[in-house]
Write a protein that holds these residues in place. Structure first.
Motif, PDB file in Angstrom:
ATOM      1  N   LYS B 144       0.827  -1.204   0.000  1.00 47.75           N
ATOM      2  CA  LYS B 144       0.000   0.000   0.000  1.00 47.75           C
ATOM      3  C   LYS B 144       0.864   1.259   0.000  1.00 47.75           C
ATOM      4  N   ARG B 145       1.993   1.158   0.672  1.00 50.18           N
ATOM      5  CA  ARG B 145       2.853   2.337   0.811  1.00 50.18           C
ATOM      6  C   ARG B 145       4.220   2.046   0.211  1.00 50.18           C
ATOM      7  N   MET B 167      -1.309   3.848  -4.763  1.00 55.64           N
ATOM      8  CA  MET B 167      -0.438   3.677  -3.592  1.00 55.64           C
ATOM      9  C   MET B 167      -0.064   5.027  -2.993  1.00 55.64           C
ATOM     10  N   GLN B 203      -7.323   7.763  -3.670  1.00 59.81           N
ATOM     11  CA  GLN B 203      -6.730   6.709  -2.858  1.00 59.81           C
ATOM     12  C   GLN B 203      -5.279   6.992  -2.524  1.00 59.81           C
TER      13      GLN B 203
END
Lengths: 180, 403
Positions: B144-145, B167, B203
């Motif tokens: 995600k990161r 991301m 997002q």
């Protein structure tokens, strides 16, 4: 000059966008990607011309995209009279997309490489007109010999919202309807 | 022992260019390309731009096996040259020894990973090969990161691609500004500001942090975060090092060729060893290893010609740097008065309007023009890059290079 190019008859175009969608279908473009677009010119915006107007690559005689490409991927095929992009050489840098004053080259969502109108070169080699031309229900859009178009009285692609024709010497010709 | 007229070690763009040049000049001579790569030559610059969305890497191929067959350029993939005996014109690889008449050394470079504690954890990548981008792609299914270490062109490009995938991306740059060798402070700051404005999606997010040093990569069985030298910490589950390349010189060194940071070549790409020519990311001309696609293509061509006995002079060009992106694009060329010396005149234009018809483009642009003695010597554009070709032409002298 005996090149080839598109002829756009603004007197008869009904602005139906058939050419735009036929192009997208022929090239299997991703949703929202276009290599040809139809614009609607309002009299208030454009004093000299009214009506609809379809444009893709103008296959210029002095193309800015070719000069901008550092990898020799885009070149002008003098014999066929079109500007073609060799996707095996294109590194997707996007220099051409910024160089074209008509914004006719873009980066494909699918491949990441530049893509542009190739005048449906495959179809033409098989004796068919480009997909956009074949799709035009009123015969406003044609592809053929510029000399013949000029003999018919077509004009250079000179419109107030487009760059000067001397910049890239576009092969596209137009027949216009003057605004009253 | 196998014998070949021309042996090309490496099938990157330099090697391919050399092969094309040789075949154009020598219709019959046997050409053998040896590469540790599994694929035919592919468009490496596309990896950081489009690599993530390419499920089928064949889109990247420049040539295929049919082309090799047609041009009679034999390709040995998955083969590493272990030793070179330049005196006897012989190389040794795991498939046996090969005797050559002329050899092109085009091994390219490897992505460099600075020594940082914890750099062997799963979830840490470099970006150089198709295999790298495929591994990164798999990792993004869970991650995600992302932290991208190195704010060069590759770092900015892959950072934006990851952001597009939703991301949270942070680009970490050690220097006070991104693209430190090309951009001046003000242009770099404007670039970061525009990125910060554009890079706030539903997002993902995209940020750039400068003046940071990575102290350690944290995690037990995979990456969980980064500790910075100033004591700060950030969480991440994907780390990409984009810290440039190191030329592959080991083989040349062992063969006794003259090597500095890369293999030293003259203007016709000749190395210190007889009948060996080097080109591309592993060649150093006039103290510089360009490590650029266009330069490798040109050097490969000249090396190939030289192997055929046609000596052309290589003229190093200064290539403009630019990132074309759907977020914020950037172009920089020439001398942007990075050194801070006197004698420059700088002109800055903001929010230029440029009418573009077929492809709608974002506004919010920045143009910096740098003059020296009333001559345009450098230019940078951020946002709207229309007009960059005209700027390039204004800066270019008759020999096709900036002063």
């Amino acid at each position: 000059m005996s090149g080839y190019g598109f002829l756009m008859d603004l007197r008869t175009c009904i602005g139906c966008h058939s050419c735009q969608f036929a192009c997208a279908e022929q090239r299997s473009l991703a949703n929202g990607e276009w290599l040809r677009r139809v614009f609607h010119l309002e009299a208030e915006d454009h004093k000299r011309y009214v009506g609809a107007f379809s444009m893709g690559c103008n296959h210029c005689e002095d193309p800015a995209c070719v000069k901008a490409c550092q990898n020799g991927a885009i070149s002008r095929d003098e014999e066929k009279g079109v500007v073609l992009n060799d996707s095996r050489k294109c590194i997707g840098c996007g220099a051409c997309t910024w160089a074209c004053p008509y914004g006719a080259v873009s980066i494909s969502e699918e491949t990441g490489k530049a893509h542009k109108c190739d005048s449906c070169i495959e179809r033409r080699q098989e004796g068919f007109p480009p997909a956009c031309v074949a799709a035009c229900p009123v015969g406003s859009l044609r592809f053929g010999s510029i000399r013949e178009f000029d003999e018919e009285g077509a004009e250079q692609l000179e419109m107030e919202f487009l760059p000067d024709v001397d910049v890239t010497r576009p092969s596209t010709r137009i027949i216009v309807r003057r605004a009253k | 022992m196998r014998k070949t007229e021309y042996l090309i070690i490496g099938n990157g763009i330099a090697g391919l260019s050399a092969a094309k040049a040789i075949r154009a000049n020598d219709k019959d001579g046997s050409i053998l390309m040896v590469t540790r790569q599994k694929q035919t030559t592919y468009l490496r610059p596309l990896l950081s731009k489009a690599g993530m969305k390419l499920a089928d890497p064949r889109v990247l191929q420049m040539v295929d096996e049919a082309w090799h067959k047609e041009k009679r350029i034999e390709l040995l993939t998955g083969t590493t040259v272990q030793e070179m005996d330049v005196r006897n014109h012989i190389v040794r690889c795991e498939k046996g020894s090969i005797e050559y008449r002329k050899c092109i050394y085009a091994l390219g470079g490897d992505a460099w990973m600075p020594p940082v504690r914890g750099q062997n954890l799963p979830g840490i990548f470099v970006l150089r090969n198709i295999e790298d981008i495929q591994a990164i792609r798999r990792c993004t299914l869970r991650a995600k990161r992302a932290a991208v270490i190195g704010g060069g062109v590759i770092g900015m490009e892959i950072g934006e691609v990851l952001y597009r995938r939703g991301m949270q991306v942070t680009v970490l740059e050690m220097q006070p500004r991104i693209l430190p060798r090309v951009l001046d402070q003000e242009t770099a700051e404007n670039y970061i500001m525009q990125l910060a404005r554009a890079g706030r999606g539903a997002q993902g997010s995209f940020r750039v942090q400068t003046n940071v040093n990575v102290e350690e990569i944290l995690g037990e069985d995979r990456v969980t975060g980064i500790r910075l030298a100033d004591g700060g910490q950030m969480e991440c589950d994907l780390v990409i090092f984009s810290c440039g390349i190191r030329s592959c010189v080991g083989l040349a060194e062992r063969a006794g060729m003259e090597v500095d940071r890369a293999v030293i070549v003259d203007e016709s790409m000749r190395t210190s060893a007889e009948d060996v020519f080097a080109c591309g990311d592993c060649a150093q001309f006039q103290g510089t290893c360009a490590a650029l696609w266009e330069a490798a293509m040109e050097q490969g061509r000249i090396a190939g010609l030289a192997a055929c006995g046609v000596y052309e002079r290589y003229r190093p060009k200064k290539y403009p740097i630019f990132c074309n992106s759907s977020l914020v694009s950037m172009f920089a060329a020439g001398d942007l008065a990075v050194s801070g010396e006197d004698g420059y005149r700088v002109e800055v234009l903001e929010d230029r309007e440029e009418k573009v018809l077929l492809t709608p483009r974002k506004q919010g642009s920045y143009m910096r023009l740098v003059y020296r003695k009333d001559r345009l010597v450098g230019a940078a554009l951020i946002g709207n890059l229309a007009g960059m070709q005209a700027l390039k032409e204004r800066m270019t002298d008759a020999e096709g290079s900036y002063e």
